[in-house]
Design a protein around this motif. Structure first.
Motif, mmCIF file in Angstrom:
data_model
loop_
_atom_site.group_PDB
_atom_site.id
_atom_site.type_symbol
_atom_site.label_atom_id
_atom_site.label_comp_id
_atom_site.label_asym_id
_atom_site.label_seq_id
_atom_site.Cartn_x
_atom_site.Cartn_y
_atom_site.Cartn_z
ATOM 1 N N VAL A 1 42.935 32.475 13.485
ATOM 2 C CA VAL A 1 42.323 32.233 12.182
ATOM 3 C C VAL A 1 42.479 33.530 11.408
ATOM 4 O O VAL A 1 42.009 34.578 11.832
ATOM 5 N N ASN B 1 45.946 29.828 7.033
ATOM 6 C CA ASN B 1 45.157 28.993 7.930
ATOM 7 C C ASN B 1 45.485 27.515 7.786
ATOM 8 O O ASN B 1 45.348 26.745 8.741
ATOM 9 N N ASP C 1 48.208 25.985 16.542
ATOM 10 C CA ASP C 1 46.958 26.286 17.250
ATOM 11 C C ASP C 1 47.151 26.315 18.761
ATOM 12 O O ASP C 1 46.184 26.322 19.510
#
Length: 205
Positions: A56, A80, A97
């Protein structure tokens, strides 16, 4: 860019100047060890990742903005929302991710997970089905087997020189593309066995 399927052009705005987004790559500052790790956008200071396995980004200095199709947002917001692929040392990478790292200590395959195939009617000395579609060949058998036992959106059946594999199965699973590779090799004798010549045929292609 205009028209269906056009890719919007992203630019970065910093200190009153505009730069192409393609010139604003992330890089790790040299000789800098920090927890959490820091990533540098050359024209907009430093960004910290809150968790390296699920990055992040947040700015820890003055921040650039990005602009696309008339909409401007802070660079951290854009990063992000549009997760980057980061290549790390040790053959590791962060893909969106997902944190991916090689596993060098995997145990051997458990024999109980292996399933023997019934090869009745197959001539182990005939590898390719060729343009004649030889039904007794290893390739023809595996093509039929995969179509019966697996689910593919596309099954490529090819045995020409330089191919990635004799049979390539492609399946789209949500956002993932699952690729199955099957490489066929013949036996140098009617009865398969643990022969060095056959091992060379498989491993030294």
């Amino acid at each position: 860019m205009n028209g269906p399927g056009a890719v919007p052009i992203v630019v970065c705005v910093w200190d009153g100047l505009t730069y192409p987004g393609i010139d604003c790559s992330l890089r790790s500052p040299k000789f800098l060890k920090a927890v959490p790790p820091l990533w540098q956008v050359p024209l907009s200071g430093l960004f910290a990742t809150i968790e390296s396995a699920h990055p992040v980004f947040e700015a820890i200095s003055d921040e650039a903005t990005t602009s696309s199709r008339g909409h401007s947002v802070r660079l951290s917001v854009w990063l992000n929302k549009n997760k980057q692929t980061l290549f790390l040392a040790g053959d590791r990478m962060i893909d969106g991710d997902r944190y991916l790292a090689p596993q060098h200590d995997l145990p051997p395959i458990d024999p109980s997970r292996l399933t023997a195939i019934n090869w009745d009617g197959v001539n182990f000395r005939v590898e390719s089905q060729t343009s004649q579609r030889k039904p007794e060949s290893i390739q023809a058998f595996m093509s039929s087997y995969l179509r019966a036992e697996e689910q593919f959106d596309v099954l490529i059946d090819d045995d020409r020189s330089g191919e990635a594999s004799d049979l390539v199965g492609l399946q789209v699973d949500r956002s993932e593309l699952v690729v199955t590779l099957v490489h066929c090799k013949y036996s140098s004798a009617v009865i398969p066995g643990a022969r060095l010549a056959d091992l060379y045929e498989v491993c030294l292609v």
